[in-house]
Design an enzyme around this catalytic site. Structure first.
Site, PDB file in Angstrom:
ATOM      1  N   TYR A 105       0.695  -3.961  12.125  1.00 34.32           N
ATOM      2  CA  TYR A 105       0.685  -2.552  11.725  1.00 34.32           C
ATOM      3  C   TYR A 105       1.572  -1.688  12.615  1.00 34.32           C
ATOM      4  O   TYR A 105       2.384  -0.893  12.139  1.00 34.32           O
ATOM      5  CB  TYR A 105      -0.754  -2.029  11.653  1.00 34.32           C
ATOM      6  CG  TYR A 105      -1.500  -2.616  10.463  1.00 34.32           C
ATOM      7  CD1 TYR A 105      -1.795  -3.974  10.416  1.00 34.32           C
ATOM      8  CD2 TYR A 105      -1.866  -1.847   9.376  1.00 34.32           C
ATOM      9  CE1 TYR A 105      -2.438  -4.539   9.325  1.00 34.32           C
ATOM     10  CE2 TYR A 105      -2.514  -2.395   8.279  1.00 34.32           C
ATOM     11  CZ  TYR A 105      -2.793  -3.747   8.262  1.00 34.32           C
ATOM     12  OH  TYR A 105      -3.412  -4.299   7.172  1.00 34.32           O
ATOM     13  N   ASN A 124     -10.436  -2.633   2.403  1.00 30.46           N
ATOM     14  CA  ASN A 124     -10.103  -2.643   0.983  1.00 30.46           C
ATOM     15  C   ASN A 124     -11.365  -2.396   0.161  1.00 30.46           C
ATOM     16  O   ASN A 124     -12.466  -2.380   0.705  1.00 30.46           O
ATOM     17  CB  ASN A 124      -9.531  -4.008   0.586  1.00 30.46           C
ATOM     18  CG  ASN A 124      -8.055  -4.166   0.944  1.00 30.46           C
ATOM     19  OD1 ASN A 124      -7.345  -3.183   1.160  1.00 30.46           O
ATOM     20  ND2 ASN A 124      -7.597  -5.399   1.006  1.00 30.46           N
ATOM     21  N   HIS A 168       0.833  -1.225   0.000  1.00 31.74           N
ATOM     22  CA  HIS A 168       0.000   0.000   0.000  1.00 31.74           C
ATOM     23  C   HIS A 168       0.864   1.271   0.000  1.00 31.74           C
ATOM     24  O   HIS A 168       0.493   2.279   0.600  1.00 31.74           O
ATOM     25  CB  HIS A 168      -0.944   0.041   1.208  1.00 31.74           C
ATOM     26  CG  HIS A 168      -1.968  -1.060   1.217  1.00 31.74           C
ATOM     27  ND1 HIS A 168      -3.229  -0.915   0.702  1.00 31.74           N
ATOM     28  CD2 HIS A 168      -1.905  -2.329   1.685  1.00 31.74           C
ATOM     29  CE1 HIS A 168      -3.915  -2.045   0.860  1.00 31.74           C
ATOM     30  NE2 HIS A 168      -3.130  -2.915   1.450  1.00 31.74           N
TER      31      HIS A 168
HETATM   32 FE1  HDE Z   1      -2.680  -4.748   5.516  1.00 28.93          FE
HETATM   33  N1  HDE Z   1      -0.846  -4.000   5.978  1.00 28.93           N
HETATM   34  N2  HDE Z   1      -2.078  -6.581   6.124  1.00 28.93           N
HETATM   35  N3  HDE Z   1      -4.433  -5.577   4.894  1.00 28.93           N
HETATM   36  N4  HDE Z   1      -3.289  -2.984   4.875  1.00 28.93           N
HETATM   37  C1  HDE Z   1      -0.448  -2.743   5.791  1.00 28.93           C
HETATM   38  O1  HDE Z   1       0.692  -1.470   7.411  1.00 28.93           O
HETATM   39  C2  HDE Z   1      -0.990  -6.827   6.886  1.00 28.93           C
HETATM   40  C3  HDE Z   1      -4.810  -6.881   5.007  1.00 28.93           C
HETATM   41  C4  HDE Z   1      -4.529  -2.633   4.450  1.00 28.93           C
HETATM   42  O2  HDE Z   1      -3.159   3.547   3.964  1.00 28.93           O
HETATM   43  C5  HDE Z   1       0.891  -2.448   6.425  1.00 28.93           C
HETATM   44  O3  HDE Z   1       1.168   0.689   7.827  1.00 28.93           O
HETATM   45  C6  HDE Z   1      -0.962  -8.201   7.285  1.00 28.93           C
HETATM   46  C7  HDE Z   1      -6.216  -7.033   4.780  1.00 28.93           C
HETATM   47  C8  HDE Z   1      -4.563  -1.253   4.057  1.00 28.93           C
HETATM   48  O4  HDE Z   1      -1.587   3.370   5.488  1.00 28.93           O
HETATM   49  C9  HDE Z   1       1.258  -3.773   7.077  1.00 28.93           C
HETATM   50  C10 HDE Z   1      -2.080  -8.780   6.717  1.00 28.93           C
HETATM   51  C11 HDE Z   1      -6.679  -5.768   4.530  1.00 28.93           C
HETATM   52  C12 HDE Z   1      -3.275  -0.775   4.288  1.00 28.93           C
HETATM   53  C13 HDE Z   1       0.070  -4.643   6.737  1.00 28.93           C
HETATM   54  C14 HDE Z   1      -2.763  -7.746   5.993  1.00 28.93           C
HETATM   55  C15 HDE Z   1      -5.554  -4.877   4.604  1.00 28.93           C
HETATM   56  C16 HDE Z   1      -2.498  -1.879   4.797  1.00 28.93           C
HETATM   57  C17 HDE Z   1       1.904  -1.844   5.503  1.00 28.93           C
HETATM   58  C18 HDE Z   1      -2.516 -10.219   6.785  1.00 28.93           C
HETATM   59  C19 HDE Z   1      -8.109  -5.343   4.190  1.00 28.93           C
HETATM   60  C20 HDE Z   1      -2.759   0.617   4.011  1.00 28.93           C
HETATM   61  C21 HDE Z   1       2.095  -0.420   5.958  1.00 28.93           C
HETATM   62  C22 HDE Z   1      -2.591 -10.758   8.090  1.00 28.93           C
HETATM   63  C23 HDE Z   1      -9.053  -5.594   5.252  1.00 28.93           C
HETATM   64  C24 HDE Z   1      -3.004   1.533   5.174  1.00 28.93           C
HETATM   65  C25 HDE Z   1       1.279  -0.294   7.131  1.00 28.93           C
HETATM   66  C26 HDE Z   1      -2.549   2.932   4.848  1.00 28.93           C
HETATM   67  C27 HDE Z   1      -1.159  -1.778   5.185  1.00 28.93           C
HETATM   68  C28 HDE Z   1      -0.031  -5.904   7.193  1.00 28.93           C
HETATM   69  C29 HDE Z   1      -3.941  -8.005   5.233  1.00 28.93           C
HETATM   70  C30 HDE Z   1      -5.710  -3.469   4.360  1.00 28.93           C
HETATM   71  C31 HDE Z   1       2.569  -4.394   6.652  1.00 28.93           C
HETATM   72  C32 HDE Z   1       0.114  -8.868   8.136  1.00 28.93           C
HETATM   73  C33 HDE Z   1      -7.026  -8.327   4.865  1.00 28.93           C
HETATM   74  C34 HDE Z   1      -5.755  -0.481   3.514  1.00 28.93           C
HETATM   75  O5  HDE Z   1       1.384  -3.656   8.460  1.00 28.93           O
END
Ligand code: HDE
Length: 709
Positions: free
Chosen positions: A379, A165, A92
């Site tokens: 996060y 999302n 992202h």
């Molecule tokens: Fe994320 N995800 N994600 N994700 N995600 C990140 O956090 C993670 C998942 C989502 O505009 C990271 O600050 C794991 C689902 C958005 O700043 C990180 C898993 C959904 C954003 C991270 C998921 C999301 C992130 C990268 C599986 C939809 C952007 C930078 C267990 C419900 C937020 C950060 C923004 C960002 C981890 C799966 C949505 C790496 C471990 C499911 C919208 O922490």
């Protein structure tokens, strides 16, 4: 003198919460420009407060001499510059954001004790960040990808982050697989190709080996992955959460954002071209809509499942690869969100905002979804390295409006000068403060939902997570014929980029054949592979034959053509009255007409007046518009210009609504249809408006097939 603590961004956000007032929008814009400017009347100084006399020349030994190390002014400036970049988000990374507010429709106390959902008078400031997943910070906006839809609610009881999302499911069921998934979708390690997309071997290798991804991948191959605008996307919390009322009664919920602008997409050809012609297409679209007062709005809703009904479905509510079809549990609207203020500074706000699904407030709680549980850890962990330590909650965009006293101290980038002697609890030196608040019905301390757990410690996937194809099939079979064709083309395009034949074949035979044999056969034909005769597993099928709410065709929106961009093509000799009439009619519908000329220079009207244009047809090609109109008097000029002909034929190919003159229609060799109209009378404009509302002239698809892209 110590610098003044910056104003909380949340206070200033409230300034923009009135309803859009078009008449005032110009003066508002000017006021905004002044507020944004850095014209403080202050002298240029170093970070230590010393006035700078010369910001043009390094200190040197003589005018041609070597530079001197003692130049502390130059060294401070360059050192700071050297460290301007921070690590981008691991996923992202490419995003954009806006401020706004949330307002509840009523008192939802029966569902939750969360204060921001109880008072319809209450305005809760929000900050939203939209993003793509795969590409780096500078990648294109219109790639085929999932869009992040993260909302920070600055509630009186603390920050609530709904980090969702624009698709309601995910690729994997367990957080431990996330690094594998991300490594597979990211650019390949040897050559860092491709940027921004999933059309490559490692992605398809992984998803063809991991059938739980089938449902999410078909969403990603649908038009949902190429939204027309960030304003025109649904948002989903994905996981099942809990809402808890003051009596402690919990309900399972799925969060939904429904755009009032409707759910609309680009065509693949447009998306690809835009990625080159305007990398910032979606960022710009959101920015401009907010600047011009076309504030985008979403309705927040929930699907509610009483605790007692947890096991009533043919899938597991804890499985993040499953939706609850809206036909089984309709979405109950809770309130609306309006985005009405652009950031003042991209880095300070959009880049430094830190979301976390673990940021919840009393009245909201988690479930045991194993993907959600892993996210709760990830996060904050990633932000500690991205934002340089554990004090990132002190960055203005992340500060809650609720006070946040506690005994956490020091660490990198500490901005608070903590007073008092006791940084521990209990204490008697500072009167015992800050103290705990016992949980209570209202305004109590946070209390986790007391779910009873009685289990063995094991590494095992629940059997109830085992059906990977029924809902992917439901999705495909709920699409219109056009949407199905787009899905077939997307799989064919992406798999066509996969170099290893065995990966293509595995996706067709072991995934697509289990979703739908017709889909598998069509993709196989496009790849030159034999059509599979049967699937590889027994698919039980869904409770429903179709879920109409999954088709975007059923979400046209409720704001008409407000904020839609319409190209008005002009050239020397144009009939000024005809331009006026068309522009006024479009503005009456709150559309945004733009005058485009052969170049950026003004054109001359038939009666000899200078008519300024907004851009040239090259500078703003047809792919940037929702519709095209041609006023009288320019038939010959447009018909003899390659640039104009390309503009018009491309618009036709992309199924845009168009108003032409008869002569131009004939010289282009096109035929009238429901959205290709002739003349400039009111009834023609009305039909044009209807066609733009429908987003595309889908009936034209077959006729447009033979027009070159
Ligand atoms: Fe994320 N995800 N994600 N994700 N995600 C990140 O956090 C993670 C998942 C989502 O505009 C990271 O600050 C794991 C689902 C958005 O700043 C990180 C898993 C959904 C954003 C991270 C998921 C999301 C992130 C990268 C599986 C939809 C952007 C930078 C267990 C419900 C937020 C950060 C923004 C960002 C981890 C799966 C949505 C790496 C471990 C499911 C919208 O922490």
């Amino acid at each position: 003198m110590p610098s003044k603590k910056p104003d909380s961004p949340k206070q200033s956000q409230l300034a923009g919460t009135d309803t859009p007032d078009r008449a005032n929008s110009n003066s508002k814009l000017q006021a905004l420009e002044v507020a944004r400017s850095d014209a403080t009347g202050q002298a240029l100084r170093t970070n230590q407060g010393v006035r700078i006399a010369d910001n043009q020349n390094t200190l040197k030994a003589g005018p041609r001499g070597p530079s001197l190390l003692e130049d502390f002014i130059m060294r401070e400036k360059i050192t700071h510059f050297d460290h301007e970049r921070i690590p981008e988000r691991i996923v992202h990374a490419r995003g954009t954001g806006a401020h706004g507010f949330f307002q509840s429709y009523g008192n939802h106390a029966e569902l939750t004790k969360a204060g921001f959902l109880q008072d319809p008078e209450k305005i809760t400031p929000v900050f939203v960040r939209f993003s793509t997943v795969q590409g780096p910070r500078g990648s294109g906006d219109t790639v085929r990808d999932v869009r992040g839809f993260a909302v920070k609610f600055y509630t009186d009881e603390g920050n609530f982050d709904l980090v969702g999302n624009n698709m309601p499911v995910f690729f994997i069921q367990d957080a431990i697989k996330f690094p594998d998934f991300v490594h597979a979708v990211k650019p390949e390690p040897h050559n860092e190709i491709p940027t921004g997309g999933s059309a490559h071997d490692t992605f398809w290798d992984f998803v063809s080996l991991v059938p739980e991804s089938a449902h999410m991948v078909i969403w990603a191959m649908s038009d949902r992955a190429i939204p027309r605008s960030l304003r025109m996307m649904e948002g989903f919390g994905v996981h099942t959460f809990r809402l808890i009322n003051a009596q402690g009664v919990a309900s399972f919920v799925k969060f939904h954002w429904k755009p009032r602008q409707g759910v609309h997409s680009l065509l693949w050809d447009e998306a690809q071209k835009l990625a080159g012609k305007d990398t910032d297409f979606q960022r710009r679209d959101l920015w401009e809509a907010i600047e011009t007062g076309d504030y985008p709005e979403w309705e927040l809703g929930v699907q509610i499942v009483p605790e007692a009904d947890e096991h009533k479905f043919d899938f597991d509510l804890l499985d993040p690869t499953k939706i609850i079809p809206e036909e089984l549990v309709p979405v109950t609207p809770l309130g609306k969100m309006v985005l009405n203020r652009n950031p003042d500074n991209f880095f300070a706000e959009v880049e430094q905002v830190a979301f976390c699904p673990g940021h919840i407030v009393p009245g909201i709680d988690f479930t045991n979804d194993p993907l959600l549980q892993g996210r709760l850890f990830s996060y904050t962990d990633t932000q500690i390295s991205r934002l340089g330590g554990p004090n990132f909650h002190q960055i203005p965009i992340n500060q809650p409006v609720a006070p946040n006293h506690n005994n956490q101290r020091d660490a990198l980038h500490q901005h608070v000068v903590h007073k008092g002697r006791a940084s521990y609890e209990p204490n008697s030196i500072d009167g015992g403060w800050p103290k705990e608040t016992p949980p209570a019905a209202q305004d109590g301390g946070f209390e986790s939902y007391q779910e009873r757990i009685d289990a063995h410690k094991i590494r095992q996937r629940s059997e109830s997570f085992g059906d990977h194809f029924s809902q992917a099939r439901l999705f495909f079979q709920s699409m219109s014929a056009t949407e199905q064709q787009h899905i077939i083309k997307a799989y064919s395009f992406e798999l066509g980029k996969v170099e290893r034949e065995h990966i293509r074949a595995r996706q067709v035979n072991e995934i697509l054949a289990n979703i739908d044999l017709k889909l598998a056969a069509a993709v196989a034909a496009n790849l030159g592979l034999p059509a599979p005769k049967a699937g590889t597993v027994q698919v039980k099928g869904s409770q429903l034959a179709k879920s109409p709410s999954l088709s975007q065709m059923n979400h046209p929106g409720v704001v008409g053509i407000k904020g839609r961009k319409i190209a008005v093509l002009v050239a020397d000799g144009v009939d000024g009255a005809s331009v006026d009439k068309l522009v006024k009619a479009l503005e009456a519908e709150s559309a945004r007409p733009k005058l485009l000329g052969p170049t950026s220079a003004p054109v001359k009207t038939a009666d000899g007046k200078q008519l300024p244009v907004d851009a040239s047809m090259e500078g703003m090609p047809s792919i940037m518009f929702d519709g095209i109109v041609v006023p009288n008097g320019v038939d010959k000029a447009l018909a003899s210009s390659g640039l104009a002909k390309h503009f018009l034929l491309e618009g036709y190919k992309h199924l845009k609504a168009m108003v032409l003159t008869k002569d131009l229609l004939n010289s282009l060799g096109l035929k009238e249809d429901k959205g290709l109209l002739l003349g400039d009378e009111q009834k023609v404009i009305d039909a044009f408006v209807k066609a733009v509302e429908g987003h595309r002239v889908w009936e034209r698809e077959a006729a447009a097939e033979s027009i070159p892209a």
